[in-house]
Design a protein around this motif. Structure first.
Motif, PDB file in Angstrom:
ATOM      1  N   LEU A 185       0.811  -1.222   0.000  1.00  0.00           N
ATOM      2  CA  LEU A 185       0.000   0.000   0.000  1.00  0.00           C
ATOM      3  C   LEU A 185       0.842   1.268   0.000  1.00  0.00           C
ATOM      4  CD1 LEU A 185      -2.645  -1.030   2.699  1.00  0.00           C
ATOM      5  CD2 LEU A 185      -3.055  -0.800   0.251  1.00  0.00           C
ATOM      6  N   ARG A 186       2.098   1.156   0.352  1.00  0.00           N
ATOM      7  CA  ARG A 186       2.920   2.342   0.540  1.00  0.00           C
ATOM      8  C   ARG A 186       2.991   3.177  -0.743  1.00  0.00           C
ATOM      9  NH1 ARG A 186       7.026   0.150   3.692  1.00  0.00           N
ATOM     10  NH2 ARG A 186       5.988   0.820   5.616  1.00  0.00           N
ATOM     11  N   GLY A 187       2.676   4.462  -0.602  1.00  0.00           N
ATOM     12  CA  GLY A 187       2.739   5.374  -1.737  1.00  0.00           C
ATOM     13  C   GLY A 187       1.485   5.410  -2.590  1.00  0.00           C
ATOM     14  N   VAL A 213      -1.254   3.889  10.815  1.00  0.00           N
ATOM     15  CA  VAL A 213      -1.163   3.172   9.542  1.00  0.00           C
ATOM     16  C   VAL A 213      -1.059   4.163   8.382  1.00  0.00           C
ATOM     17  CG1 VAL A 213      -2.432   1.690   7.934  1.00  0.00           C
ATOM     18  CG2 VAL A 213      -2.313   1.085  10.362  1.00  0.00           C
ATOM     19  N   ILE A 214      -1.867   5.203   8.412  1.00  0.00           N
ATOM     20  CA  ILE A 214      -1.812   6.218   7.354  1.00  0.00           C
ATOM     21  C   ILE A 214      -0.418   6.830   7.285  1.00  0.00           C
ATOM     22  CG2 ILE A 214      -2.683   8.488   6.644  1.00  0.00           C
ATOM     23  CD1 ILE A 214      -5.415   7.620   7.792  1.00  0.00           C
ATOM     24  N   GLU A 215       0.183   7.076   8.438  1.00  0.00           N
ATOM     25  CA  GLU A 215       1.529   7.651   8.472  1.00  0.00           C
ATOM     26  C   GLU A 215       2.553   6.704   7.846  1.00  0.00           C
ATOM     27  OE1 GLU A 215       4.490  10.349   8.954  1.00  0.00           O
ATOM     28  OE2 GLU A 215       2.331  10.682   9.226  1.00  0.00           O
ATOM     29  N   ALA A 222      -6.304  10.331   2.338  1.00  0.00           N
ATOM     30  CA  ALA A 222      -6.926   9.196   3.023  1.00  0.00           C
ATOM     31  C   ALA A 222      -8.338   9.579   3.448  1.00  0.00           C
ATOM     32  CB  ALA A 222      -6.115   8.775   4.242  1.00  0.00           C
ATOM     33  N   TYR A 223      -9.242   8.597   3.333  1.00  0.00           N
ATOM     34  CA  TYR A 223     -10.640   8.778   3.745  1.00  0.00           C
ATOM     35  C   TYR A 223     -10.978   7.719   4.787  1.00  0.00           C
ATOM     36  CZ  TYR A 223     -11.170  11.822  -0.302  1.00  0.00           C
ATOM     37  OH  TYR A 223     -11.043  12.840  -1.214  1.00  0.00           O
ATOM     38  N   LEU A 224     -11.580   8.148   5.886  1.00  0.00           N
ATOM     39  CA  LEU A 224     -11.956   7.230   6.956  1.00  0.00           C
ATOM     40  C   LEU A 224     -13.382   6.754   6.751  1.00  0.00           C
ATOM     41  CD1 LEU A 224     -10.516   9.121  10.071  1.00  0.00           C
ATOM     42  CD2 LEU A 224      -9.330   7.649   8.409  1.00  0.00           C
ATOM     43  N   VAL A 245      -6.271  13.940   5.494  1.00  0.00           N
ATOM     44  CA  VAL A 245      -7.172  12.891   5.984  1.00  0.00           C
ATOM     45  C   VAL A 245      -8.566  13.492   6.150  1.00  0.00           C
ATOM     46  CG1 VAL A 245      -7.648  11.189   7.781  1.00  0.00           C
ATOM     47  CG2 VAL A 245      -5.270  11.736   7.169  1.00  0.00           C
ATOM     48  N   GLU A 246      -9.563  12.784   5.627  1.00  0.00           N
ATOM     49  CA  GLU A 246     -10.942  13.277   5.652  1.00  0.00           C
ATOM     50  C   GLU A 246     -11.869  12.144   6.070  1.00  0.00           C
ATOM     51  OE1 GLU A 246     -14.163  14.879   2.319  1.00  0.00           O
ATOM     52  OE2 GLU A 246     -12.025  15.370   2.084  1.00  0.00           O
ATOM     53  N   ILE A 247     -12.904  12.477   6.813  1.00  0.00           N
ATOM     54  CA  ILE A 247     -13.924  11.497   7.158  1.00  0.00           C
ATOM     55  C   ILE A 247     -14.915  11.406   6.001  1.00  0.00           C
ATOM     56  CG2 ILE A 247     -15.838  10.947   8.704  1.00  0.00           C
ATOM     57  CD1 ILE A 247     -14.265  12.241  10.953  1.00  0.00           C
TER      58      ILE A 247
END
Length: 258
Positions: A185-187, A213-215, A222-224, A245-247
């Protein structure tokens, strides 16, 4: 590529029945979450990710007339497959059955839950499926798009996440993510990943664990998803997040570069 969040809630949905907490009584439409599911539109196919008990209403709300070419199933918990019978209108144009991509254990569970769909001489009109058994680490194609299944752990249960090409990854219900999946998943450009609540949970990542994990993965965005009412109100929880990062919210459509 385009992704629509059909549902962004956990197994109880938000608002949760019998709850009068500030999130469940919020007037903000962003605090209303159906069970977790998404739709990915590629150059030549429309692909459903999971098919929970809210699928019928999700399609009425967001994609009533849109055909679906295939579905990817992360695992067989009810909030992810409880709407499987509602795929019957999408089976009508597929004489070999509606394509489902899943692990062998999910296929076995579906045979037990909806056995009438798999009979040799089924009752006329029941949904029928073309099962594609896939495993973590395997790359397959739906249309022209390569999709790689990756392993994540839902507590002790091995389930699947999916990488579409090299630009979009979808992870749900993870508590831990193996090192080889982090590497894969990296990148990635756009990461969709579960984050249940603020406090720790035994089988889902909380906000701190998801943030870690996102870090490690370092996506552009990233979307939660798969949130419970215990994450708090959308507006308040969003204020705690970094810029990238967004919900996610039900009905949100995002565009992913090719």
């Amino acid at each position: 590529m385009r992704l629509t969040f059909l549902g962004t809630g956990t197994s109880t949905g938000v608002p949760q029945l019998c709850c009068d907490c500030p999130t469940c009584t919020s007037a903000d439409r962003r605090d209303r979450r159906m069970r977790c599911s998404a739709m990915v539109e590629t150059a030549d196919k429309t692909i459903l990710i999971d098919c929970g008990p809210d699928f019928y209403f999700q399609m009425l709300n967001y994609h009533r007339s849109k055909p679906i070419d295939a579905a990817l199933l992360t695992h067989s918990h009810y909030d992810h497959v409880g709407g499987i019978d509602d795929l019957r209108p999408y089976c009508e144009s597929k004489p070999d059955g509606f394509p489902l991509y899943c692990q062998d254990d999910v296929s076995r569970d579906l045979h037990d839950r909806v056995p009438y769909c798999f009979k040799e001489n089924p009752y006329p009109g029941v949904p029928h499926y073309e099962m594609h058994i896939i495993s973590a680490g395997e790359t397959f194609h739906v249309g022209t798009t390569p999709i790689t299944a990756v392993r994540v752990m839902h507590a002790a249960l091995p389930i699947l996440g999916f990488i579409f090409g090299r630009n979009l990854a979808y992870i749900t219900d993870a508590k831990t993510i193996p090192a080889e999946t982090i590497s894969a998943l990296r990148g990635i450009d756009t990461l969709v990943i579960n984050s249940l609540r603020i406090e720790e949970h035994h089988s889902h990542m909380n906000l701190r664990e998801t943030s870690d994990v996102i870090e490690m993965i370092r996506p552009r965005k990233a979307y939660l998803t798969h949130l419970s009412h215990q994450m708090g109100k959308h507006a308040e929880a969003s204020a705690m997040l970094p810029e990238n990062v967004e919900i996610a919210t039900d009905g949100l459509t995002i565009f992913i570069p090719d």
